[in-house]
Design a protein around this motif. Sequence first.
Motif, PDB file in Angstrom:
ATOM      1  N   MET A 208       0.832  -1.118  -0.078  1.00  0.00           N
ATOM      2  CA  MET A 208       0.164   0.437   0.677  1.00  0.00           C
ATOM      3  C   MET A 208       0.749   1.183  -0.459  1.00  0.00           C
ATOM      4  O   MET A 208       0.415   2.068  -0.463  1.00  0.00           O
ATOM      5  N   PHE A 209       2.246   1.059   0.175  1.00  0.00           N
ATOM      6  CA  PHE A 209       3.180   2.813   0.734  1.00  0.00           C
ATOM      7  C   PHE A 209       3.944   2.395  -0.861  1.00  0.00           C
ATOM      8  O   PHE A 209       3.809   3.161  -1.108  1.00  0.00           O
ATOM      9  N   ILE A 210       3.203   1.591  -1.912  1.00  0.00           N
ATOM     10  CA  ILE A 210       4.244   1.657  -3.448  1.00  0.00           C
ATOM     11  C   ILE A 210       3.290   2.242  -4.389  1.00  0.00           C
ATOM     12  O   ILE A 210       2.244   1.795  -3.971  1.00  0.00           O
ATOM     13  N   THR A 211       3.629   3.482  -5.468  1.00  0.00           N
ATOM     14  CA  THR A 211       3.199   4.532  -5.689  1.00  0.00           C
ATOM     15  C   THR A 211       2.046   4.036  -6.934  1.00  0.00           C
ATOM     16  O   THR A 211       2.991   2.978  -7.699  1.00  0.00           O
ATOM     17  N   PRO A 212       0.911   3.712  -7.347  1.00  0.00           N
ATOM     18  CA  PRO A 212      -0.257   2.664  -7.819  1.00  0.00           C
ATOM     19  C   PRO A 212       0.607   2.669  -9.521  1.00  0.00           C
ATOM     20  O   PRO A 212       0.751   1.688 -10.199  1.00  0.00           O
ATOM     21  N   ILE A 213       0.714   3.510  -9.794  1.00  0.00           N
ATOM     22  CA  ILE A 213       1.731   3.398 -11.488  1.00  0.00           C
ATOM     23  C   ILE A 213       2.335   2.397 -11.532  1.00  0.00           C
ATOM     24  O   ILE A 213       2.785   1.774 -12.500  1.00  0.00           O
ATOM     25  N   ALA A 214       3.096   2.386 -10.605  1.00  0.00           N
ATOM     26  CA  ALA A 214       4.918   1.288 -10.265  1.00  0.00           C
ATOM     27  C   ALA A 214       4.313  -0.069  -9.976  1.00  0.00           C
ATOM     28  O   ALA A 214       4.422  -0.837 -11.165  1.00  0.00           O
ATOM     29  N   VAL A 215       2.788   0.099  -9.455  1.00  0.00           N
ATOM     30  CA  VAL A 215       2.519  -1.245  -9.537  1.00  0.00           C
ATOM     31  C   VAL A 215       1.547  -2.210 -10.867  1.00  0.00           C
ATOM     32  O   VAL A 215       1.986  -3.296 -10.573  1.00  0.00           O
ATOM     33  N   GLY A 216       1.283  -1.086 -11.070  1.00  0.00           N
ATOM     34  CA  GLY A 216       0.117  -1.204 -12.309  1.00  0.00           C
ATOM     35  C   GLY A 216       1.616  -1.751 -13.480  1.00  0.00           C
ATOM     36  O   GLY A 216       1.440  -2.595 -13.528  1.00  0.00           O
ATOM     37  N   LEU A 217       2.545  -1.137 -13.722  1.00  0.00           N
ATOM     38  CA  LEU A 217       3.693  -1.536 -14.300  1.00  0.00           C
ATOM     39  C   LEU A 217       4.123  -2.541 -14.322  1.00  0.00           C
ATOM     40  O   LEU A 217       4.899  -3.381 -15.057  1.00  0.00           O
ATOM     41  N   ILE A 218       4.557  -3.150 -12.755  1.00  0.00           N
ATOM     42  CA  ILE A 218       5.240  -3.986 -12.191  1.00  0.00           C
ATOM     43  C   ILE A 218       4.079  -4.818 -13.521  1.00  0.00           C
ATOM     44  O   ILE A 218       4.776  -5.891 -13.530  1.00  0.00           O
ATOM     45  N   PHE A 219       2.886  -4.960 -12.762  1.00  0.00           N
ATOM     46  CA  PHE A 219       2.190  -6.007 -13.209  1.00  0.00           C
ATOM     47  C   PHE A 219       1.614  -6.065 -14.585  1.00  0.00           C
ATOM     48  O   PHE A 219       2.022  -7.422 -15.460  1.00  0.00           O
ATOM     49  N   ARG A 220       1.900  -5.324 -15.503  1.00  0.00           N
ATOM     50  CA  ARG A 220       2.230  -5.019 -17.024  1.00  0.00           C
ATOM     51  C   ARG A 220       3.039  -5.867 -17.187  1.00  0.00           C
ATOM     52  O   ARG A 220       2.587  -6.876 -18.048  1.00  0.00           O
ATOM     53  N   PHE A 221       4.598  -5.779 -16.789  1.00  0.00           N
ATOM     54  CA  PHE A 221       5.495  -7.025 -17.430  1.00  0.00           C
ATOM     55  C   PHE A 221       5.331  -8.000 -16.662  1.00  0.00           C
ATOM     56  O   PHE A 221       5.891  -9.253 -17.241  1.00  0.00           O
ATOM     57  N   LEU A 222       5.279  -8.286 -15.547  1.00  0.00           N
ATOM     58  CA  LEU A 222       4.945 -10.179 -15.151  1.00  0.00           C
ATOM     59  C   LEU A 222       3.978  -9.964 -15.385  1.00  0.00           C
ATOM     60  O   LEU A 222       3.738 -11.557 -15.875  1.00  0.00           O
ATOM     61  N   LEU A 223       2.743  -9.935 -15.711  1.00  0.00           N
ATOM     62  CA  LEU A 223       1.717 -10.196 -16.676  1.00  0.00           C
ATOM     63  C   LEU A 223       2.025 -10.322 -18.335  1.00  0.00           C
ATOM     64  O   LEU A 223       0.715 -11.504 -18.331  1.00  0.00           O
ATOM     65  N   ASN A 224       2.760 -10.259 -18.708  1.00  0.00           N
ATOM     66  CA  ASN A 224       3.073  -9.833 -20.114  1.00  0.00           C
ATOM     67  C   ASN A 224       3.263 -11.543 -20.598  1.00  0.00           C
ATOM     68  O   ASN A 224       3.647 -12.026 -20.826  1.00  0.00           O
ATOM     69  N   ASP A 225       2.637 -11.079 -22.087  1.00  0.00           N
ATOM     70  CA  ASP A 225       3.003 -13.309 -22.332  1.00  0.00           C
ATOM     71  C   ASP A 225       4.239 -13.168 -23.220  1.00  0.00           C
ATOM     72  O   ASP A 225       4.388 -14.535 -22.771  1.00  0.00           O
ATOM     73  N   GLN A 226       5.081 -11.953 -23.364  1.00  0.00           N
ATOM     74  CA  GLN A 226       6.191 -12.576 -24.289  1.00  0.00           C
ATOM     75  C   GLN A 226       7.329 -12.471 -23.063  1.00  0.00           C
ATOM     76  O   GLN A 226       8.141 -13.867 -22.869  1.00  0.00           O
ATOM     77  N   ILE A 227       7.462 -11.449 -21.757  1.00  0.00           N
ATOM     78  CA  ILE A 227       8.544 -11.254 -20.814  1.00  0.00           C
ATOM     79  C   ILE A 227       8.072 -11.898 -19.604  1.00  0.00           C
ATOM     80  O   ILE A 227       9.025 -12.154 -18.943  1.00  0.00           O
ATOM     81  N   GLY A 228       7.272 -12.240 -19.316  1.00  0.00           N
ATOM     82  CA  GLY A 228       6.507 -11.803 -17.880  1.00  0.00           C
ATOM     83  C   GLY A 228       6.554 -13.500 -17.153  1.00  0.00           C
ATOM     84  O   GLY A 228       6.239 -14.334 -18.139  1.00  0.00           O
ATOM     85  N   ALA A 229       6.489 -13.332 -15.838  1.00  0.00           N
ATOM     86  CA  ALA A 229       6.832 -14.412 -15.253  1.00  0.00           C
ATOM     87  C   ALA A 229       5.808 -15.739 -14.931  1.00  0.00           C
ATOM     88  O   ALA A 229       6.169 -16.792 -15.313  1.00  0.00           O
ATOM     89  N   VAL A 230       4.933 -14.842 -15.165  1.00  0.00           N
ATOM     90  CA  VAL A 230       3.744 -16.185 -14.342  1.00  0.00           C
ATOM     91  C   VAL A 230       2.927 -16.469 -16.455  1.00  0.00           C
ATOM     92  O   VAL A 230       2.791 -17.975 -15.625  1.00  0.00           O
ATOM     93  N   PRO A 231       3.157 -15.583 -17.122  1.00  0.00           N
ATOM     94  CA  PRO A 231       2.337 -16.082 -18.489  1.00  0.00           C
ATOM     95  C   PRO A 231       3.945 -17.986 -18.482  1.00  0.00           C
ATOM     96  O   PRO A 231       3.498 -18.678 -19.042  1.00  0.00           O
ATOM     97  N   ALA A 232       4.905 -17.026 -17.960  1.00  0.00           N
ATOM     98  CA  ALA A 232       5.911 -18.812 -19.069  1.00  0.00           C
ATOM     99  C   ALA A 232       5.335 -19.663 -17.723  1.00  0.00           C
ATOM    100  O   ALA A 232       5.422 -20.954 -17.916  1.00  0.00           O
ATOM    101  N   LEU A 233       5.783 -19.304 -16.339  1.00  0.00           N
ATOM    102  CA  LEU A 233       4.845 -20.380 -15.567  1.00  0.00           C
ATOM    103  C   LEU A 233       4.385 -21.524 -15.976  1.00  0.00           C
ATOM    104  O   LEU A 233       3.727 -22.361 -15.646  1.00  0.00           O
ATOM    105  N   LEU A 234       2.880 -20.328 -16.558  1.00  0.00           N
ATOM    106  CA  LEU A 234       1.965 -21.269 -16.845  1.00  0.00           C
ATOM    107  C   LEU A 234       1.656 -22.197 -17.743  1.00  0.00           C
ATOM    108  O   LEU A 234       1.648 -22.945 -18.244  1.00  0.00           O
TER     109      LEU A 234
END
Lengths: 299, 272
Positions: free
Chosen positions: A116-142
Amino acid sequence: MAYRTHGVFAMKFKYGMLTPLLALFVVAVGFPLCYAAYLSVTDYKLTDRTPPDFVGTANFASALTNPAFWEAFATTATYVVIAVSAELVLGFALALALHQQRWAKDLSRAIVLAPMFITPIAVGLIFRFLLNDQIGAVPALLHAVGADYDFFGAGKALLTLAFIDVWQWTPFMVLLILAGLESMPKQPMEAARVDGAGPVYRLRRVLIPMLAPVLTVAVLLRGLDALRVFEYIYATTRGGPGTETQTLQYFMYLEGIQFFRLAQASAMAFIVLALVLVVIVAAFRAMERNRVAERSAAR
Amino acid sequence: MTRRFTWLETLRLAVLAAAFVFVLFPIVWVALASFKTPEQMSEPFLFAFAPSLANWQAVFASGVFAAAGRSALVGVITVAISLVVGSMGAYVIAKYRAGGSLTRFGMLAAQVVPPAVMVFPFLTMAQALRMTDTLAPVIFAHLSFVLPLVTWFLIGFFEAVPASLEEQARVDGFTRWQAFRLVVLPQVYPGIGAAGIFGFTLSWNDLFYGLILAPGNAAILPVAIANFNTFRGVQIGTMSAAIMIAIIPVVIASFFIQRRLVQGISGGAVKY
């Protein structure tokens, strides 16, 4: 000299103390609100060079009949309901878990509350890449387990945004519920335990009723804040796919700032404000009723 | 102390462990990404690699630190004004029940009006005063949402202070101002701390007002971070480093402020 709560000096003190707050409120909140109210009854556009004309309720009428506005409304309502209810359940569970944590207490609380202390734009960008189909860790795991899930695809993007909200704001629920747990008297829970009540009974019949005011405040504050979601959408979907994730805030941003139709956007804002006020007043009334009922029950 | 490991205790630890992983995984992943080269970026599960400092050097050169400084300055000024003005007003509202309890909720209602609509009056005002692209309009805009919430919290804290305390001070010969300043106010210091932290977080987090009121030379941290997003795909590493700069101070701070926050809020804010 007698102590008096009324009279000239008391009044002077009262208004002397209140004036700075009122003045700042008028300038920082009242002025923009009134300005927006004025714009909402004109035909003003950001690109206008001539003074705006008065058009009465035309903007309100066109907003109310605009299907895109209601679509954004439904999108926002879905988002808020999913995110806040998930946050409430998870926040409650985590607050209970943290409340009983004895070792590494500060560290574990700090970790859970950190998002809750992290600025939301940073959180949004983190998840944009974490969940990204090409480079994200979560889709890779899936992919590794043979599953395929497009987090920002049609029918899924809104859920993903709500998930981001849950990641960042469950800590807020934890914070308020934890504070509620810490300030709660211990006797009722102990008494229930001694009387042989099981954990589920204690939770439902003792803990939840005692925390009800805290839970109401937490849901209210979180709900109001979730209504204003902007950063995650700005960072990830920009309203897409199609207009699926256009929430009210983003929709009004597009209308007012991108498409320069500020008068329209202002009218929409006041419609939203009116609807939300109805909900707040209803919640407030329900709380007052509970309070009165509790008092009469206690007698 | 012997603690029996019941199924409930096991469940509790499992919930906590899951939460730790859930919270830390994205942060660790970004931290790793900030040390990767663009080629390594396409391998999400590359954990052992020679760390590259190129991203960090680029970020140091990009002025993100200055933006973080500006964000902190905006937050501190906004919170200081809100606390001074808010505590005086909140005290009177709590003591004299000015406006009834609906005032408290009415105060929050203004928060519902979208920044997209509120921002334009601020922009007009800034232009009229020739202050566009400075921090002043940003501070002013942040006051519009920090002040109501801080005051809202403070009313709860003041309501929790027993009236007898102040009456005694008045009998002892304190003036009204002295009774407030020297007797009542110290009682709510923990609450003021919590409300201050809270207000600072709100200000620190805001992107929207900064984006429109000060997009250029006076960009605050969220705006500076959002700017990395325009070069999509190319600068992910640099952006990760910038995100880390936004995360590291607050995560360290959260270790020190969480106790104060929980204690402060339990002192009255949650008793509506």
